[in-house]
Enzyme design. Structure first.
Site, short mmCIF file in Angstrom:
data_model
loop_
_atom_site.label_atom_id
_atom_site.label_comp_id
_atom_site.label_asym_id
_atom_site.label_seq_id
_atom_site.Cartn_x
_atom_site.Cartn_y
_atom_site.Cartn_z
N ASN A 150 2.15 -5.71 -10.54
CA ASN A 150 3.60 -5.62 -10.76
C ASN A 150 4.09 -6.17 -12.08
O ASN A 150 5.16 -5.79 -12.54
CB ASN A 150 4.36 -6.26 -9.58
CG ASN A 150 4.04 -7.72 -9.40
OD1 ASN A 150 2.96 -8.16 -9.72
ND2 ASN A 150 4.99 -8.47 -8.88
N GLU A 247 -1.65 -17.57 -6.55
CA GLU A 247 -0.21 -17.30 -6.40
C GLU A 247 -0.09 -16.06 -5.55
O GLU A 247 -0.65 -15.01 -5.89
CB GLU A 247 0.45 -17.11 -7.77
CG GLU A 247 0.66 -18.40 -8.53
CD GLU A 247 1.47 -19.42 -7.76
OE1 GLU A 247 2.28 -19.02 -6.90
OE2 GLU A 247 1.26 -20.62 -7.98
N CYS A 281 7.48 -10.70 -6.86
CA CYS A 281 7.12 -11.68 -5.83
C CYS A 281 8.30 -12.59 -5.52
O CYS A 281 8.40 -13.13 -4.43
CB CYS A 281 5.92 -12.48 -6.27
SG CYS A 281 6.13 -13.22 -7.90
N GLU A 461 1.58 -22.68 -12.20
CA GLU A 461 1.37 -21.98 -13.47
C GLU A 461 2.53 -22.26 -14.41
O GLU A 461 3.56 -22.79 -14.01
CB GLU A 461 1.28 -20.48 -13.22
CG GLU A 461 0.24 -20.12 -12.19
CD GLU A 461 -0.08 -18.66 -12.21
OE1 GLU A 461 0.72 -17.88 -11.66
OE2 GLU A 461 -1.11 -18.28 -12.79
P1 NAD Z 1 -3.35 -7.33 -4.12
O1 NAD Z 1 -3.60 -8.60 -3.40
O2 NAD Z 1 -3.55 -6.07 -3.41
O3 NAD Z 1 -4.30 -7.25 -5.42
C1 NAD Z 1 -4.30 -8.26 -6.40
C2 NAD Z 1 -5.59 -8.19 -7.19
O4 NAD Z 1 -6.67 -8.60 -6.35
C3 NAD Z 1 -5.95 -6.81 -7.70
O5 NAD Z 1 -6.52 -6.91 -8.97
C4 NAD Z 1 -6.98 -6.35 -6.67
O6 NAD Z 1 -7.84 -5.34 -7.13
C5 NAD Z 1 -7.72 -7.64 -6.42
N1 NAD Z 1 -8.47 -7.70 -5.17
C6 NAD Z 1 -8.20 -7.09 -3.99
N2 NAD Z 1 -9.12 -7.42 -3.06
C7 NAD Z 1 -9.98 -8.28 -3.66
C8 NAD Z 1 -11.15 -8.97 -3.22
N3 NAD Z 1 -11.61 -8.85 -1.97
N4 NAD Z 1 -11.80 -9.76 -4.10
C9 NAD Z 1 -11.35 -9.91 -5.36
N5 NAD Z 1 -10.25 -9.26 -5.84
C10 NAD Z 1 -9.58 -8.45 -5.00
O7 NAD Z 1 -1.87 -7.44 -4.73
P2 NAD Z 1 -1.00 -6.34 -5.51
O8 NAD Z 1 -0.61 -5.26 -4.57
O9 NAD Z 1 -1.66 -5.97 -6.80
O10 NAD Z 1 0.29 -7.20 -5.89
C11 NAD Z 1 1.35 -7.41 -5.03
C12 NAD Z 1 1.25 -8.75 -4.35
O11 NAD Z 1 1.15 -9.79 -5.33
C13 NAD Z 1 2.50 -9.11 -3.54
O12 NAD Z 1 2.11 -9.73 -2.35
C14 NAD Z 1 3.25 -10.08 -4.45
O13 NAD Z 1 4.12 -10.95 -3.78
C15 NAD Z 1 2.11 -10.80 -5.07
N6 NAD Z 1 2.52 -11.43 -6.33
C16 NAD Z 1 2.65 -12.79 -6.35
C17 NAD Z 1 3.06 -13.40 -7.51
C18 NAD Z 1 3.21 -14.89 -7.57
O14 NAD Z 1 3.26 -15.44 -8.67
N7 NAD Z 1 3.30 -15.57 -6.45
C19 NAD Z 1 3.34 -12.65 -8.65
C20 NAD Z 1 3.18 -11.26 -8.58
C21 NAD Z 1 2.76 -10.67 -7.42
#
Ligand code: NAD
Length: 480
Positions: A150, A247, A281, A461
């Site tokens: 995102n 995060e 997020c 962070e």
């Molecule tokens: P996601 O968890 O689907 O993926 C995040 C990353 O993890 C991607 O690069 C993905 O390929 C990787 N990944 C997935 N499975 C994995 C595994 N088993 N091992 C290692 N890596 C793996 O998240 P998304 O859909 O890309 O992003 C949206 C989510 O992120 C929402 O829940 C949002 O709230 C959260 N988010 C949090 C913050 C924060 O700072 N708290 C900021 C932005 C987004």
């Protein structure tokens, strides 16, 4: 058509793994880029390059490391319009949001560079004569960095820039749906003169991320993404005794009390939910409003939401673009439908687009749903889309209790003119970021950012907080 390339040991290279296709979510028939994911051997090569480069980078004077980040920031800024457009095409946020995000990435690199001018350790007096005690911060070695879709350049920047500035090498896997902005960030650092191997970029899915986490050459793991994936990585890193920072998701509440400036609150809440198509997020997707002003506040919110143009994010008049994938669109549609079936009332939106270009792209309408109470799943589950769920409260105490009753604790907002109530929220609302009279979405780069409860794990962070994660300390008892 662009090519999805990896950056390993100072060179841009084709992948040899599974096919990757990057499409425009506003018009999914348009393919923006193609390539192949990193194969296992390429992950190993990236970690080997990082391990080989780490000692030299750690030994490079802080000011020289910082100078690389300053040059990268200038390069990013010079390309902000071009890369912002590419970001908007690839991720779906509006052009203004895309350009703004690229500029933010440049600012983050500058901030990380400014660490060179700050103290890098602590000095203590000693109980013994002729001795001083100093605490020295040293790089951790190789950081594995895994980022979500995102904020495809800002989030990588706020993990990678501090990792580099404190003298670490990085192996980074971005979300597979946003490869282009990752390539741009790697380009900026390469152009800025980052030595070969210090940053390595690998594209691919969970398997590539998992191999980075498992790799014995990776010393720490920094993750941003969903709570489900984050928790799995936390568990695994626990087994491996590898420091991890995660995060994760959020379901952030904005509280509006009866004494608030309602017009100002509505003007904050609407961009706080619908900016970045609700895929932030920190979006305040829950609204707790005091009963006696609820009708007035919701009427103003709905008036503003009705004015949000949805469409091609490159059109300057458009205020909301598409979601990232068909799956994301369907999740939002399902969650909205379930809430309506459960007794929620749609004050705006609520129905999916069924024809025309908005139905062909991954668009969903901005929705405002009045919920009968806090029991529907929509109130608790992160949906990650432009859906505002509203619940009424009897008074300030009830409002705070409703807002805090969440598995998540990323950010929150309270709108009130009563300083005492605002201060009470500081103590009682368990969130990592609290806004008083502004929406919950904003975060500045010079102050700590991160969530509590299911929203965050480990060091915060931004600001100076990453130093705790990207360095380890040696306490030195120093006598002449
Ligand atoms: P996601 O968890 O689907 O993926 C995040 C990353 O993890 C991607 O690069 C993905 O390929 C990787 N990944 C997935 N499975 C994995 C595994 N088993 N091992 C290692 N890596 C793996 O998240 P998304 O859909 O890309 O992003 C949206 C989510 O992120 C929402 O829940 C949002 O709230 C959260 N988010 C949090 C913050 C924060 O700072 N708290 C900021 C932005 C987004």
């Amino acid at each position: 058509m662009k090519e999805i390339v990896h950056y390993i040991d100072g060179g841009f290279r084709e992948g040899t793994g599974a096919e990757l296709v990057d499409v425009n979510p506003a018009a999914p028939d348009t393919v923006l880029a193609k390539g192949r994911a990193a194969a296992e051997a390429q992950v190993d090569a990236a970690v080997a390059a990082a391990s080989g480069a780490a000692p030299g980078w750690a030994a490079t004077p802080f000011r020289e490391r910082a100078a690389v980040l300053v040059r990268a920031a200038a390069h990013i800024r010079a390309h902000a319009d071009e890369w912002g457009r590419e970001l908007s095409l690839e991720e779906g946020k509006t052009l203004a949001e895309g350009v703004g995000e690229v500029r933010r990435a440049a600012d983050i690199c500058d901030y990380a560079a400014s660490e060179a001018d700050r103290p890098t350790g602590e000095l203590f007096d000693s109980p013994r004569a002729g001795e001083r005690i100093m605490v020295v911060h040293k790089p951790v070695g190789v950081a594995g960095v895994i980022t979500p879709f995102n904020f495809p350049i800002a989030i990588p920047a706020w993990k990678i820039a501090p990792a580099l500035t404190y003298g670490n090498a990085v192996v980074w896997k971005p979300a597979e749906v946003v490869p282009l902005l990752a390539i741009r960030f790697a380009e900026a650092l390469a152009e800025a003169g980052l030595p070969a191997g210090v940053l390595n970029l690998l594209h691919g899915g969970a398997d590539v991320g998992s191999r980075i986490v498992e790799h014995p050459g990776v010393n720490v793991v920094a993750f941003t993404g969903s709570t489900a994936v984050g928790r799995a990585l936390i568990r695994r890193c626990g087994d491996l005794a590898k420091p991890v920072q995660a995060e994760m998701g959020g379901k952030n509440a904005a509280i509006v009390l009866a004494d608030a400036d309602l017009a100002a609150a509505a003007a904050q809440i609407v961009p706080g939910v619908f900016g970045v198509s609700g895929q932030r997020c920190t979006s305040n997707t829950r609204l707790v409003v005091e009963d006696r002003v609820a009708d007035d506040l919701l009427a103003e919110v709905v008036r503003l939401v009705d004015g949000l143009d949805v469409g091609d994010p490159l059109d300057p008049a458009v205020r909301m673009g598409p979601l990232i994938t068909a799956a994301a669109r369907d999740t939002v549609g399902r969650a909205t439908g379930e809430a309506l079936d459960g007794g929620a009332k749609a004050l705006a939106g609520g129905e999916p687009y069924t024809s025309g270009p908005l139905a062909e792209g991954y668009f969903v309408p901005p929705s405002v749903l009045a919920l009968p109470g806090p029991d529907l799943p929509l109130w608790r589950r992160e949906v990650f889309g432009p859906v505002l769920a509203a619940v009424r409260a009897d008074g300030p105490e009830h409002a705070l209790a409703l807002a805090d009753d969440s598995e998540y604790g990323l950010s929150g907002a309270i709108f009130t003119r009563d300083l005492g109530t605002a201060l009470r929220a500081v103590d009682e609302f368990d969130v990592g970021v609290l806004h008083v009279n502004s929406n919950s979405a904003g975060a500045d780069l010079h102050v700590p950012f991160g969530g509590e409860k299911a929203s965050g794990f480990g060091a915060k962070e931004q600001g100076r907080a990453p130093r705790d994660f990207y360095t380890r300390t040696t306490t030195v008892y120093l006598r002449g």
